[in-house]
Design a protein around this motif. Structure first.
Motif, PDB file in Angstrom:
ATOM      1  N   LEU A   6       0.808  -1.215   0.000  1.00 48.98           N
ATOM      2  CA  LEU A   6       0.000   0.000   0.000  1.00 48.98           C
ATOM      3  C   LEU A   6       0.845   1.269   0.000  1.00 48.98           C
ATOM      4  O   LEU A   6       0.312   2.367  -0.135  1.00 48.98           O
ATOM      5  CB  LEU A   6      -0.923   0.011   1.233  1.00 48.98           C
ATOM      6  CG  LEU A   6      -2.039  -1.032   1.238  1.00 48.98           C
ATOM      7  CD1 LEU A   6      -2.786  -1.001   2.561  1.00 48.98           C
ATOM      8  CD2 LEU A   6      -3.013  -0.785   0.082  1.00 48.98           C
ATOM      9  N   SER A  11      -2.050   6.959  -5.374  1.00 52.73           N
ATOM     10  CA  SER A  11      -3.287   6.716  -4.625  1.00 52.73           C
ATOM     11  C   SER A  11      -4.369   6.198  -5.560  1.00 52.73           C
ATOM     12  O   SER A  11      -4.411   6.552  -6.751  1.00 52.73           O
ATOM     13  CB  SER A  11      -3.765   8.001  -3.939  1.00 52.73           C
ATOM     14  OG  SER A  11      -2.811   8.442  -3.004  1.00 52.73           O
ATOM     15  N   ARG A  40      -4.010  -0.285  -3.748  1.00 52.77           N
ATOM     16  CA  ARG A  40      -4.519   1.002  -3.277  1.00 52.77           C
ATOM     17  C   ARG A  40      -5.868   1.315  -3.903  1.00 52.77           C
ATOM     18  O   ARG A  40      -6.733   1.929  -3.268  1.00 52.77           O
ATOM     19  CB  ARG A  40      -3.502   2.110  -3.590  1.00 52.77           C
ATOM     20  CG  ARG A  40      -2.168   1.901  -2.895  1.00 52.77           C
ATOM     21  CD  ARG A  40      -1.173   3.013  -3.157  1.00 52.77           C
ATOM     22  NE  ARG A  40      -1.528   4.235  -2.442  1.00 52.77           N
ATOM     23  CZ  ARG A  40      -0.711   5.269  -2.323  1.00 52.77           C
ATOM     24  NH1 ARG A  40       0.514   5.223  -2.874  1.00 52.77           N
ATOM     25  NH2 ARG A  40      -1.079   6.344  -1.663  1.00 52.77           N
ATOM     26  N   ALA A  44      -9.289   1.836  -1.727  1.00 52.45           N
ATOM     27  CA  ALA A  44     -10.023   3.095  -1.859  1.00 52.45           C
ATOM     28  C   ALA A  44     -11.486   2.876  -2.239  1.00 52.45           C
ATOM     29  O   ALA A  44     -12.332   3.716  -1.937  1.00 52.45           O
ATOM     30  CB  ALA A  44      -9.341   3.987  -2.900  1.00 52.45           C
ATOM     31  N   LYS A  95      -3.228   4.209   6.544  1.00 48.94           N
ATOM     32  CA  LYS A  95      -3.392   4.034   5.105  1.00 48.94           C
ATOM     33  C   LYS A  95      -4.871   3.961   4.730  1.00 48.94           C
ATOM     34  O   LYS A  95      -5.300   4.514   3.713  1.00 48.94           O
ATOM     35  CB  LYS A  95      -2.666   2.772   4.640  1.00 48.94           C
ATOM     36  CG  LYS A  95      -1.149   2.849   4.690  1.00 48.94           C
ATOM     37  CD  LYS A  95      -0.615   3.834   3.664  1.00 48.94           C
ATOM     38  CE  LYS A  95       0.900   3.838   3.638  1.00 48.94           C
ATOM     39  NZ  LYS A  95       1.433   4.859   2.692  1.00 48.94           N
ATOM     40  N   THR A  96      -5.663   3.275   5.546  1.00 45.72           N
ATOM     41  CA  THR A  96      -7.096   3.148   5.262  1.00 45.72           C
ATOM     42  C   THR A  96      -7.792   4.493   5.382  1.00 45.72           C
ATOM     43  O   THR A  96      -8.643   4.844   4.556  1.00 45.72           O
ATOM     44  CB  THR A  96      -7.746   2.127   6.216  1.00 45.72           C
ATOM     45  OG1 THR A  96      -6.999   0.903   6.183  1.00 45.72           O
ATOM     46  CG2 THR A  96      -9.175   1.828   5.814  1.00 45.72           C
ATOM     47  N   GLU A  98      -6.455   7.398   4.931  1.00 50.13           N
ATOM     48  CA  GLU A  98      -5.993   8.255   3.849  1.00 50.13           C
ATOM     49  C   GLU A  98      -6.572   7.842   2.498  1.00 50.13           C
ATOM     50  O   GLU A  98      -6.952   8.690   1.697  1.00 50.13           O
ATOM     51  CB  GLU A  98      -4.464   8.220   3.778  1.00 50.13           C
ATOM     52  CG  GLU A  98      -3.768   9.152   4.743  1.00 50.13           C
ATOM     53  CD  GLU A  98      -3.917  10.603   4.342  1.00 50.13           C
ATOM     54  OE1 GLU A  98      -3.090  11.102   3.564  1.00 50.13           O
ATOM     55  OE2 GLU A  98      -4.879  11.238   4.805  1.00 50.13           O
ATOM     56  N   GLU A  99      -6.640   6.537   2.249  1.00 47.96           N
ATOM     57  CA  GLU A  99      -7.035   6.061   0.920  1.00 47.96           C
ATOM     58  C   GLU A  99      -8.547   6.040   0.718  1.00 47.96           C
ATOM     59  O   GLU A  99      -9.030   6.272  -0.390  1.00 47.96           O
ATOM     60  CB  GLU A  99      -6.477   4.643   0.691  1.00 47.96           C
ATOM     61  CG  GLU A  99      -4.963   4.556   0.669  1.00 47.96           C
ATOM     62  CD  GLU A  99      -4.353   5.157  -0.582  1.00 47.96           C
ATOM     63  OE1 GLU A  99      -5.074   5.314  -1.583  1.00 47.96           O
ATOM     64  OE2 GLU A  99      -3.144   5.474  -0.558  1.00 47.96           O
ATOM     65  N   ASN A 100      -9.293   5.743   1.785  1.00 47.90           N
ATOM     66  CA  ASN A 100     -10.734   5.532   1.642  1.00 47.90           C
ATOM     67  C   ASN A 100     -11.509   6.600   2.404  1.00 47.90           C
ATOM     68  O   ASN A 100     -11.655   6.513   3.631  1.00 47.90           O
ATOM     69  CB  ASN A 100     -11.106   4.136   2.153  1.00 47.90           C
ATOM     70  CG  ASN A 100     -12.518   3.733   1.745  1.00 47.90           C
ATOM     71  OD1 ASN A 100     -13.439   4.524   1.812  1.00 47.90           O
ATOM     72  ND2 ASN A 100     -12.687   2.497   1.309  1.00 47.90           N
ATOM     73  N   SER A 433       4.688  11.639   3.434  1.00 48.84           N
ATOM     74  CA  SER A 433       4.853  10.407   2.647  1.00 48.84           C
ATOM     75  C   SER A 433       6.225   9.784   2.891  1.00 48.84           C
ATOM     76  O   SER A 433       6.344   8.569   3.104  1.00 48.84           O
ATOM     77  CB  SER A 433       4.670  10.710   1.155  1.00 48.84           C
ATOM     78  OG  SER A 433       3.383  11.215   0.885  1.00 48.84           O
TER      79      SER A 433
END
Length: 475
Positions: A6, A11, A40, A44, A95-96, A98-100, A433
């Motif tokens: 990930l 993204s 990713r 998302a 990460k979750t 940020e991505e979703n 990042s």
């Protein structure tokens, strides 16, 4: 492995894309882009309520294992086994988030987000003195800063806190907002010196949810006012040119509660009245007094122990970029001097090497930046009330009596016009990042020491040192 996957590429686009048969697929143009990462993209595009619920429940259950395993004896039946994967879980949780974007909205509106707050505060509290866990506290701070930018998070924190954590957390009766404040206070006054760059981020988190804090506990009230005394002391205030920024955030916290949540926060009001001298000294500060206090606090032969403008501190805090928004989510006009709250201050002439000494420009900046008017108006009205009670009862007044009087007093018409609520939201950037990549590989390195599969002499992404080294240890 999932955390590493990930961290690669671009993204994912959260908008669903289906083929002619209605099956979810990645678009042809998207899949041919340089940096395309199917993992990713899949993360998302999770939008099913059951899947989001399963994700949330999994994070809560595994993160709670850290403190629940401490509360049980391994030799007893039905005991909880400790799982050593909390750092990887925090990376995956970040990460979750940020991505979703649906996941963030889901846990704030349809779940009890306090179930995540409790283990995060526990991990920060027990790791505060360990220099090897500085990265852990950083990522916990990132998560809390991300969540605190949402109004529903501040409202949710009013849920009562009833969990018994296996640590020396001060006993208090209050909400999860109190838990966060008490935890962050402990890190500031009794944590590793390497956490100094996070002080502004800690106060920003509390500042974001302070307008929705219905009832502050006695313990949290006293500790926040203690922080005000600490940061307004000469040893901190004159340690560097920008050291006053902590005071500005604390005053904003006080103003938010006084203006929007006065009823129910008599403990904080009483704590401010008891420490009225600290506010008075700051309000009556002149350049002559500032120079005298600075010279007394830092003789020519002594260097400040705390430097808010140190190069290392500036480099780390730069990663915590935030954007100021109003309650409706609209960006606010840029301030002349934003500092760590977002953007860069205007260019200045570099001062000569040596310790900081107050000057006229600094005094003008202090007067413009520190919002003292609300607290001063509050003290002007309430201090005579308390003094009159003490005179009538020969100085023997119970604290409960004073709190009851404060409950019956209205401040309508006595305080300034309520200011707009300012929310500082986390903004992703290249520094964060890079930091997350370095932190993730640092965790992998530490997990791979038995047997060691990496040569620490060849690593350039982060610095490796031993605990017994004077540099401080950790990664």
């Amino acid at each position: 492995v999932l955390c590493v996957l990930l961290d690669c590429g671009l993204s994912g686009d959260p908008r669903p894309y289906e083929d002619r048969h209605g099956e979810p697929v990645a678009g042809m143009e998207e899949s041919y882009e340089v940096g395309f990462n199917i993992f990713r993209v899949l993360l998302a595009r999770i939008n099913n309520g059951k899947d989001l619920e399963a994700l949330y429940r999994g994070f809560v259950r595994l993160l709670r294992n850290m403190h629940e395993s401490k509360n049980t004896l391994l030799s007893m039946p039905n005991s909880t086994t400790r799982l050593e994967c909390h750092q990887e879980l925090l990376i995956l949780l970040w990460k979750t988030l940020e991505e979703n974007p649906l996941f963030l909205d889901f846990i704030l509106t349809r779940c009890d987000v306090c179930e995540l707050v409790t283990p995060i505060c526990y991990l920060m509290y027990v790791s505060r003195k360990d220099v090897a866990q500085v990265g852990l506290i950083h990522i916990c701070t990132f998560i809390l800063l991300k969540l605190s930018g949402e109004r529903s998070f501040g409202v949710s924190l009013n849920r009562p806190y009833r969990t018994k954590l296996p640590c020396d957390l001060p006993l208090f009766s209050g909400s999860h907002a109190d838990l966060i404040s008490i935890t962050l206070h402990k890190i500031i006054v009794n944590g590793s010196y390497r956490l100094v760059p996070l002080y502004s981020c800690f106060l920003t988190i509390v500042c974001n949810f302070s307008p929705y804090w219905r009832s502050m506990s006695l313990v949290a009230s006293v500790k926040l006012v203690n922080l005000f005394e600490l940061f307004s002391s000469p040893k901190f205030l004159y340690s560097s040119e920008k050291a006053y920024r902590h005071l500005a955030l604390l005053l904003e916290i006080f103003n938010n509660i006084i203006q929007y949540q006065y009823n129910g926060n008599q403990h904080l009001v009483y704590a401010i009245v008891r420490r009225k001298d600290a506010f008075g000294r700051l309000a009556s500060l002149t350049l002559a007094k500032a120079i005298y206090q600075c010279n007394k606090a830092f003789p020519k032969s002594e260097e400040p122990e705390y430097d808010a403008d140190a190069e290392e501190a500036a480099a780390q805090v730069a990663a915590m970029t935030v954007q100021e928004l109003d309650e409706g989510g609209r960006p606010l006009p840029a301030k002349k001097d934003r500092g760590v709250d977002g953007g860069e201050p205007p260019p200045r002439k570099k001062p000569p090497k040596g310790r900081f000494l107050p000057n006229e420009a600094w005094m003008g900046e202090i007067r413009r930046t520190l919002p003292l008017e609300t607290c001063n108006r509050l003290l002007q009205h309430l201090v005579p009330v308390v003094d009159d009670m003490c005179r009538r009862k020969n100085g023997v007044v119970d604290e409960i009596e004073i709190l009851e009087v404060f409950k019956d007093i209205t401040m309508v018409g006595l305080l300034p016009v309520p200011h707009a609520i300012v929310i500082r939201k986390y903004q992703p950037n290249q520094y964060t990042s890079i930091w997350f990549t370095a932190f993730m590989w640092g965790v992998i390195f530490l997990r791979s020491q038995k047997p060691p599969i990496f040569d620490k002499e060849c690593i350039e992404l982060f610095q490796v040192s031993n605990e017994d080294e004077t540099a401080g240890g950790g990664k």
